[in-house]
Every structure is written in structure tokens, then in C-alpha cells.
Scaffold this motif. Structure first.
Motif, mmCIF file in Angstrom:
data_model
loop_
_atom_site.group_PDB
_atom_site.id
_atom_site.type_symbol
_atom_site.label_atom_id
_atom_site.label_comp_id
_atom_site.label_asym_id
_atom_site.label_seq_id
_atom_site.Cartn_x
_atom_site.Cartn_y
_atom_site.Cartn_z
ATOM 1 N N GLU A 139 -3.838 -7.164 -6.199
ATOM 2 C CA GLU A 139 -5.042 -7.095 -5.354
ATOM 3 C C GLU A 139 -5.486 -5.455 -5.368
ATOM 4 O OE1 GLU A 139 -6.536 -7.677 -1.003
ATOM 5 O OE2 GLU A 139 -5.045 -9.155 -2.003
ATOM 6 N N LEU A 140 -4.050 -4.760 -4.886
ATOM 7 C CA LEU A 140 -4.435 -3.400 -4.460
ATOM 8 C C LEU A 140 -4.356 -2.209 -5.692
ATOM 9 C CD1 LEU A 140 -2.582 -3.832 -1.142
ATOM 10 C CD2 LEU A 140 -5.114 -3.892 -1.426
ATOM 11 N N CYS A 141 -3.736 -2.498 -6.536
ATOM 12 C CA CYS A 141 -3.356 -1.518 -7.528
ATOM 13 C C CYS A 141 -4.697 -1.044 -8.131
ATOM 14 C CB CYS A 141 -2.511 -1.904 -8.455
ATOM 15 S SG CYS A 141 -3.088 -3.090 -9.970
ATOM 16 N N ASP A 142 -4.580 0.246 -8.820
ATOM 17 C CA ASP A 142 -5.890 0.340 -9.511
ATOM 18 C C ASP A 142 -5.179 0.890 -11.221
ATOM 19 O OD1 ASP A 142 -4.401 2.823 -9.108
ATOM 20 O OD2 ASP A 142 -5.880 3.682 -8.210
ATOM 21 N N CYS A 143 -4.244 0.237 -11.517
ATOM 22 C CA CYS A 143 -3.683 0.492 -12.913
ATOM 23 C C CYS A 143 -3.920 -0.898 -13.575
ATOM 24 C CB CYS A 143 -2.167 0.905 -12.928
ATOM 25 S SG CYS A 143 -1.296 -0.132 -12.151
ATOM 26 N N PRO A 144 -3.669 -0.653 -15.112
ATOM 27 C CA PRO A 144 -3.727 -2.150 -15.746
ATOM 28 C C PRO A 144 -2.690 -3.009 -15.217
ATOM 29 C CG PRO A 144 -4.074 -0.037 -17.198
ATOM 30 C CD PRO A 144 -3.370 0.398 -15.821
ATOM 31 N N THR A 145 -2.756 -4.391 -15.545
ATOM 32 C CA THR A 145 -1.821 -5.349 -15.233
ATOM 33 C C THR A 145 -1.640 -6.501 -16.417
ATOM 34 O OG1 THR A 145 -3.554 -6.619 -14.107
ATOM 35 C CG2 THR A 145 -2.480 -5.106 -12.660
ATOM 36 N N VAL A 146 -0.391 -6.785 -16.354
ATOM 37 C CA VAL A 146 -0.086 -7.844 -17.443
ATOM 38 C C VAL A 146 0.813 -8.704 -16.662
ATOM 39 C CG1 VAL A 146 1.115 -8.170 -19.596
ATOM 40 C CG2 VAL A 146 -0.171 -6.059 -19.405
ATOM 41 N N ALA A 147 0.646 -10.135 -17.052
ATOM 42 C CA ALA A 147 1.388 -11.066 -16.253
ATOM 43 C C ALA A 147 1.828 -12.007 -17.348
ATOM 44 C CB ALA A 147 0.567 -11.726 -15.104
ATOM 45 N N PHE A 148 3.128 -12.608 -17.335
ATOM 46 C CA PHE A 148 3.789 -13.547 -18.184
ATOM 47 C C PHE A 148 3.860 -15.009 -17.460
ATOM 48 C CE2 PHE A 148 4.858 -9.468 -19.754
ATOM 49 C CZ PHE A 148 4.907 -9.417 -21.175
ATOM 50 N N GLY A 149 3.562 -16.052 -17.913
ATOM 51 C CA GLY A 149 3.664 -17.425 -17.127
ATOM 52 C C GLY A 149 3.831 -18.436 -18.040
ATOM 53 N N GLN A 169 0.888 -1.276 -0.059
ATOM 54 C CA GLN A 169 0.018 -0.130 -0.041
ATOM 55 C C GLN A 169 0.813 1.313 -0.079
ATOM 56 O OE1 GLN A 169 -2.399 -1.088 3.558
ATOM 57 N NE2 GLN A 169 -4.119 -1.593 2.373
ATOM 58 N N SER A 170 1.728 1.143 0.792
ATOM 59 C CA SER A 170 2.909 2.498 0.857
ATOM 60 C C SER A 170 3.231 2.501 -0.447
ATOM 61 C CB SER A 170 3.910 2.259 2.077
ATOM 62 O OG SER A 170 4.959 3.089 1.958
ATOM 63 N N VAL A 171 4.038 1.621 -1.006
ATOM 64 C CA VAL A 171 4.688 1.735 -2.169
ATOM 65 C C VAL A 171 3.690 2.248 -3.330
ATOM 66 C CG1 VAL A 171 5.758 0.240 -4.272
ATOM 67 C CG2 VAL A 171 6.326 -0.178 -1.785
ATOM 68 N N LEU A 172 2.569 1.681 -3.355
ATOM 69 C CA LEU A 172 1.723 2.059 -4.419
ATOM 70 C C LEU A 172 0.990 3.726 -4.333
ATOM 71 C CD1 LEU A 172 -1.061 -0.920 -4.680
ATOM 72 C CD2 LEU A 172 0.717 -0.281 -6.537
ATOM 73 N N GLU A 173 1.246 4.108 -2.997
ATOM 74 C CA GLU A 173 0.944 5.490 -2.972
ATOM 75 C C GLU A 173 2.106 6.207 -3.305
ATOM 76 O OE1 GLU A 173 0.086 5.886 1.170
ATOM 77 O OE2 GLU A 173 -1.865 4.888 1.045
ATOM 78 N N ALA A 174 3.438 5.882 -3.003
ATOM 79 C CA ALA A 174 4.446 6.402 -3.427
ATOM 80 C C ALA A 174 4.866 6.695 -5.043
ATOM 81 C CB ALA A 174 5.869 5.793 -2.458
ATOM 82 N N PHE A 175 4.820 5.283 -5.550
ATOM 83 C CA PHE A 175 5.051 5.326 -6.865
ATOM 84 C C PHE A 175 3.897 5.678 -7.938
ATOM 85 C CE2 PHE A 175 8.569 2.884 -5.058
ATOM 86 C CZ PHE A 175 9.602 2.902 -6.228
ATOM 87 N N ASP A 176 2.694 5.410 -7.535
ATOM 88 C CA ASP A 176 1.681 5.769 -8.419
ATOM 89 C C ASP A 176 1.876 5.141 -9.771
ATOM 90 O OD1 ASP A 176 -0.948 6.689 -9.003
ATOM 91 O OD2 ASP A 176 -0.176 8.777 -9.570
ATOM 92 N N PRO A 177 1.909 3.997 -9.962
ATOM 93 C CA PRO A 177 2.469 3.358 -11.171
ATOM 94 C C PRO A 177 0.994 3.574 -11.922
ATOM 95 C CG PRO A 177 1.857 1.742 -9.673
ATOM 96 C CD PRO A 177 1.788 2.699 -8.861
ATOM 97 N N CYS A 178 1.801 3.521 -13.451
ATOM 98 C CA CYS A 178 0.588 3.559 -14.375
ATOM 99 C C CYS A 178 0.388 2.107 -15.040
ATOM 100 C CB CYS A 178 0.866 4.508 -15.733
ATOM 101 S SG CYS A 178 2.605 4.300 -16.371
ATOM 102 N N LEU A 179 1.399 1.244 -14.671
ATOM 103 C CA LEU A 179 1.285 -0.090 -15.151
ATOM 104 C C LEU A 179 1.911 -1.071 -14.143
ATOM 105 C CD1 LEU A 179 0.596 -2.048 -17.474
ATOM 106 C CD2 LEU A 179 2.875 -1.627 -18.557
ATOM 107 N N LEU A 180 1.455 -2.189 -14.222
ATOM 108 C CA LEU A 180 2.109 -3.264 -13.354
ATOM 109 C C LEU A 180 2.180 -4.546 -14.196
ATOM 110 C CD1 LEU A 180 2.929 -3.972 -10.340
ATOM 111 C CD2 LEU A 180 0.427 -4.757 -9.960
#
Length: 285
Positions: free
Chosen positions: A164-174, A119-130
């Protein structure tokens, strides 16, 4: 949602990154709408800025080569395009990457303590993509498992919480079913000998090797931009550096220049095949 015809380059990209498979991703493919590399590429290109890239799958106290090689490739491409990528990983991989890349070290803590950090990291970085590249995804029982069904929870940073907590788009590779993002195809994974992850994402990219999935998306980005972004991807130098500093093959646990038991030369040939697919006319779509 965009789909891919069987004879178009988008389909060819996915054929290339799913070649040489032995772990069932070809069976999973039917659960994903074709064109997933192109959709992931669109998400990445439309959300340039601060990008958090999680990677690192633990293997006997070390980190495997599949994941970091692809994460480094994506990092370099995004940096060249003006984004601000940051690699998120737990030790020991964080110690390996930190001297050369912007890196945030994720602690290996219990869920609630990690939740506060995230939560702290997301507030500090405010990412546009994960983005997650070959990262362990939590199973239904709240634990983490490797491809052999062994509990590796004590070695895993809970990067799922970002999804779970971010409000930006997410992409994952597996590439196996136990990674972040595989929750998108959870029901289909019941047919494979794996304890699957339940963590979902906006766009899941599957490949025989997760690194190859990154190359496929970079190829799709190249098509969309009308320029060859794969020309600057250098998996060999990344692999040599990672292995020299303690990374191992995730299948064999050996300190060799392979990824998931496959020679690096095959991964390099995948890039060449993707570049060949791009030749004959890069187009903006």
C-alpha cells in the motif's frame, strides 16, 4: 504489454508451474494476460538493488514450507546478480532464517502500529523492488484467513502495508487466492472456495505451489539474460533446513519434506522441466 504465444517458451514455463493443480489456479489463469512470468522477470531484472522479499504463511503457530523455499531461491539468485535482498518475515520464521540470511523481523501488531513500522522501514531501506512469496493477504473484512477459511489474523504480520505504501514496483507469488497480490484477480476468485485477498500488486505470478512460481520467474530471468540461473537453485537443502527447524507442510501440517501436500521430488522435477525448456538456446530478448 508483452504476451505469450501458445507455442513459445514463455507459455511453456507457465504450463509447467501450473501442473498438478487442485486448487483452481488453472481457472484463474484466464484472468491474467499470458507471459506473466516473463513480465515479472523483467521487473526484477530492471529493478536490481535493495529488494525486500516477504514470506511466511503461519500454520498452527509455525510456518509452512511453501514460500520460504522459493524466497530463499530468489534471494540467492538476486544476491548472485548483485542485488541486496532482505527477507522480511514474522516469528518464528524470522528466527529460523536470520542465522543465514539478511532478515528483518516483522512484528505481529495492529494495523496502525504496523503502519508506522512500515513507513519507517521504507524510509530507511528505500527499496527498488518489493516481492511477496506466499504471504497472507488481507480479506475485504480486514481479517486474514487460511485455505480452510479459519481466521489467522492473530498470527499474521501485515505485510500488505508495504504494498500500500511503497513507491517501487511490486511482484507477488500465490497459489490459492488468499495471498498478497490476489486482489488483481479478486472477481475471478469468487468461483473458488476461498476467502480471497484484496491486496493488489504490479505483477501477479500464480502457480500450483508458490515456490514453483519463483522457479518459473527465475527460468524467465534466465531466458532474458541468456544464462541458466536455475543451476544454483537448491530447494532440497532449503527444505531440509526449514523442516529441521520447525517448518511444516501447509496442507497437512506435518513436519515432512513436502510442499502443499506434494513431495519435494515433484518440485525438483519442475525445475528440471524448466531447465529443459531453456536448453536449445538461451536467448536475450
Amino acid at each position: 504489454m508483452q504476451t505469450a504465444a501458445v507455442d513459445d517458451p514463455a507459455h511453456r514455463i507457465e504450463e509447467i508451474i501450473l501442473a498438478h493443480g487442485t486448487r483452481g489456479m488453472d481457472r484463474i489463469r484466464g484472468s491474467i494476460i499470458p507471459g506473466y512470468c516473463t513480465r515479472a522477470a523483467q521487473i526484477i531484472l530492471e529493478n536490481r538493488g535493495k529488494v525486500l522479499i516477504g514470506t511466511g504463511f503461519p500454520v498452527n503457530g509455525l510456518s509452512e514450507t511453501d514460500g520460504p523455499v522459493g524466497a530463499i531461491s530468489l534471494y540467492r539468485v538476486l544476491e548472485a546478480l548483485g542485488s541486496e535482498p532482505v527477507l522480511f518475515c514474522a516469528p518464528p520464521l524470522s528466527h529460523i532464517l536470520k542465522p543465514h540470511y539478511k532478515t528483518y523481523e516483522m512484528p505481529i501488531w495492529p494495523w496502525e502500529e504496523t503502519r508506522r513500522v512500515v513507513q519507517s522501514v521504507l524510509e530507511a531501506f528505500d527499496p527498488c523492488l518489493l516481492v511477496a512469496v506466499e504471504q497472507p493477504g488481507v480479506a475485504e473484512d480486514g481479517r486474514y484467513y487460511n485455505m480452510n477459511g479459519q481466521d489467522i489474523s492473530g498470527s499474521v504480520a501485515k505485510f500488505d502495508l508495504f504494498f500500500e505504501l511503497c513507491d517501487c514496483p511490486t511482484v507477488a507469488f500465490g497459489d490459492g487466492g488468499n495471498e498478497i497480490g490476489m486482489g488483481n484477480v479478486y472477481e475471478t476468485l469468487s468461483s473458488l472456495p476461498v476467502i480471497p485477498s484484496i491486496t493488489c500488486c504490479d505483477e501477479l505470478v500464480i502457480a500450483t505451489v508458490s515456490n514453483w512460481g519463483v522457479y518459473g520467474v527465475i527460468a524467465a530471468m534466465s531466458r532474458l539474460m541468456g544464462r541458466d540461473l536455475l543451476g544454483d537453485v537448491d530447494p532440497e537443502s532449503a527444505m531440509v533446513y526449514l523442516v529441521a527447524n520447525g517448518c511444516v507442510d501447509g496442507v497437512t501440517s506435518l513436519s515432512v519434506h513436502t510442499e502443499d501436500g506434494l513431495p519435494l521430488a515433484i518440485g525438483i522435477s519442475v525445475i528440471e522441466q524448466l531447465r529443459e525448456t531453456l536448453r536449445g538456446g538461451l536467448i536475450n530478448e
